[in-house]
Design a protein around this motif. Structure first.
Motif, PDB file in Angstrom:
ATOM      1  N   PRO A 128       0.870  -1.183   0.000  1.00  0.00           N
ATOM      2  CA  PRO A 128       0.000   0.000   0.000  1.00  0.00           C
ATOM      3  C   PRO A 128       0.909   1.235   0.000  1.00  0.00           C
ATOM      4  CG  PRO A 128       0.011  -1.089   2.164  1.00  0.00           C
ATOM      5  CD  PRO A 128       0.840  -1.935   1.254  1.00  0.00           C
ATOM      6  N   TYR A 129       0.746   2.102  -1.000  1.00  0.00           N
ATOM      7  CA  TYR A 129       1.752   3.144  -1.237  1.00  0.00           C
ATOM      8  C   TYR A 129       1.800   4.218  -0.153  1.00  0.00           C
ATOM      9  CZ  TYR A 129       2.286   1.059  -5.848  1.00  0.00           C
ATOM     10  OH  TYR A 129       2.530   0.190  -6.873  1.00  0.00           O
ATOM     11  N   VAL A 151       9.315  -6.247  -3.701  1.00  0.00           N
ATOM     12  CA  VAL A 151       8.139  -5.450  -3.374  1.00  0.00           C
ATOM     13  C   VAL A 151       7.845  -4.390  -4.421  1.00  0.00           C
ATOM     14  CG1 VAL A 151       7.963  -5.758  -0.876  1.00  0.00           C
ATOM     15  CG2 VAL A 151       9.681  -4.218  -1.759  1.00  0.00           C
ATOM     16  N   MET A 152       6.563  -4.247  -4.669  1.00  0.00           N
ATOM     17  CA  MET A 152       6.123  -3.225  -5.612  1.00  0.00           C
ATOM     18  C   MET A 152       5.830  -1.937  -4.861  1.00  0.00           C
ATOM     19  SD  MET A 152       3.915  -3.242  -8.812  1.00  0.00           S
ATOM     20  CE  MET A 152       2.750  -4.495  -8.528  1.00  0.00           C
ATOM     21  N   MET A 153       6.260  -0.835  -5.445  1.00  0.00           N
ATOM     22  CA  MET A 153       6.027   0.483  -4.830  1.00  0.00           C
ATOM     23  C   MET A 153       6.035   1.536  -5.934  1.00  0.00           C
ATOM     24  SD  MET A 153       9.758   0.907  -3.087  1.00  0.00           S
ATOM     25  CE  MET A 153       9.535  -0.568  -2.163  1.00  0.00           C
ATOM     26  N   VAL A 200       0.555   7.072 -10.752  1.00  0.00           N
ATOM     27  CA  VAL A 200       1.949   6.956 -11.229  1.00  0.00           C
ATOM     28  C   VAL A 200       2.297   5.503 -11.531  1.00  0.00           C
ATOM     29  CG1 VAL A 200       2.809   8.987  -9.990  1.00  0.00           C
ATOM     30  CG2 VAL A 200       2.678   6.783  -8.805  1.00  0.00           C
ATOM     31  N   ASP A 201       3.376   5.319 -12.302  1.00  0.00           N
ATOM     32  CA  ASP A 201       3.863   3.968 -12.567  1.00  0.00           C
ATOM     33  C   ASP A 201       4.533   3.402 -11.312  1.00  0.00           C
ATOM     34  OD1 ASP A 201       2.985   3.961 -15.165  1.00  0.00           O
ATOM     35  OD2 ASP A 201       4.890   4.659 -15.996  1.00  0.00           O
ATOM     36  N   LEU A 205      10.995  -3.605  -6.679  1.00  0.00           N
ATOM     37  CA  LEU A 205      12.315  -3.443  -6.079  1.00  0.00           C
ATOM     38  C   LEU A 205      12.728  -4.775  -5.467  1.00  0.00           C
ATOM     39  CD1 LEU A 205      14.351  -1.098  -5.295  1.00  0.00           C
ATOM     40  CD2 LEU A 205      13.299  -1.223  -3.053  1.00  0.00           C
ATOM     41  N   ARG A 206      13.968  -5.177  -5.746  1.00  0.00           N
ATOM     42  CA  ARG A 206      14.464  -6.431  -5.156  1.00  0.00           C
ATOM     43  C   ARG A 206      15.570  -6.094  -4.151  1.00  0.00           C
ATOM     44  NH1 ARG A 206      18.133 -11.021  -7.503  1.00  0.00           N
ATOM     45  NH2 ARG A 206      17.574 -12.683  -6.062  1.00  0.00           N
TER      46      ARG A 206
END
Ligand code: SAM
Length: 291
Positions: A128-129, A151-153, A200-201, A205-206
């Motif tokens: 959750p951003y 994780v996506m951010m 936003v895009d 991240l790893r």
């Protein structure tokens, strides 16, 4: 294999069936592209030995892909309305535990007693951003040793975390994370694959845990305090930022001056030009010269 939750049509069907409406305040943007989910699982190199922690399963789009590849999945969801939805959508899987809790309140070490087999622990999530940074810090500072995070951010936050010295994105967040983990941006995710679409895009991240921290410091708390102080006002010199944080009296000035000299760092430089090694050298000198 079960039909994917993450296709746009199945997602809409699930939302309709449960009468679910999105809460923007909880950062609810659900992924609706199975290929991206497969790519996330591949990036995290999950196999049947891996135990996975997921933050914010939503309706289970990523959770089911994780469950297919991993040994077990432990997912924390704050929204009580999603708990019955998840019980429904994830019913075909017996290796998932959904915990109805705020991730920031969770004792990760205790909760991961659920894992019935030792193996690498990885955090994989579409975060959750609105609380990306607190979540990252909560996980990194916990007693639990997490081997890897995928994780996506928001793309901009991923850039800040993986930034190198001398760049605009580099700051205390880059240092706080890179101290423990090696950070790389794996790939970019366009905003069009979410329902609803964010502004936003995003980026995946790893983060892979280093065997030992990136630099040797005598006092971690003081090291992080120094890195924060150095960036308080980005346009100011290191000297000005240090005086503002540590004090302007003569004894403090002398302590700072001597330590900078000992660490061979020009006080006229800006914080953003200092590498982790240089921050460590300065922090260790400050510690050694403390009265
Ligand atoms: N994983 C799903 C997906 O990829 O489609 C949903 C991701 S959505 C960006 C973020 C999820 O995190 C939402 O389900 C939201 O309710 C949940 N969430 C928000 N704040 C949370 C918190 N403090 N603790 C646990 N979950 C949270």
């Amino acid at each position: 294999m079960n039909k994917d939750i993450a296709t746009p049509s199945r997602t809409r069907e699930i939302l309709q069936k449960h009468g679910f409406s999105f809460k923007k305040s909880l950062g609810q943007n659900f992924l609706t592209e199975p290929n991206i989910l497969k790519k996330i699982v591949a990036t995290a190199e999950i196999d049947e030995q891996t135990n996975v922690i997921e933050v914010g399963p939503g309706i289970g789009a990523l959770t089911e892909h994780l469950a297919r590849a991993a040994h077990q999945v432990l997912a924390f969801e704050i929204d009580d309305r999603l708990i019955p939805v998840l019980a429904d959508t994830l019913s075909p899987y017996d290796n998932i535990k959904v915990v109805h809790k705020d991730i920031l309140q969770v004792d990760l070490k205790k909760e991961t007693e659920y894992f019935d087999q030792s193996g690498p622990i990885k955090v994989v999530a579409n975060l959750p951003y609105y609380i990306t940074t607190p979540i990252m810090m909560h996980i990194l500072a916990s007693d639990l040793i997490v081997d890897e995070l995928v994780v996506m951010m928001q793309r901009e936050v991923a850039d800040r975390i993986s930034a190198k010295p001398g760049t605009k994105a580099y700051g205390s967040l880059s240092i706080a994370v890179q101290y423990y983990m090696e950070a790389t941006t794996a790939f970019i995710v366009p905003k069009t694959v979410f329902i609803p679409q964010p502004n936003v895009d995003s980026a995946i991240l790893r983060l892979v845990r280093r065997k030992i921290p990136a630099v040797e410091v005598t006092n971690e708390t003081e090291f992080f305090k120094l890195t924060k102080a150095a960036f308080i006002l980005r346009r100011k010199t290191l000297w000005n930022n240090l005086l503002n944080s540590y004090g302007k009296d003569e004894a403090t000035k002398l302590w700072l001056e001597n330590s900078l000299q000992q660490a061979e760092i020009d006080p006229k430089r800006r914080g953003e030009t200092l590498s982790l090694e240089e921050f460590a050298r300065l922090s260790n000198a400050l510690e050694a010269n403390k009265q």
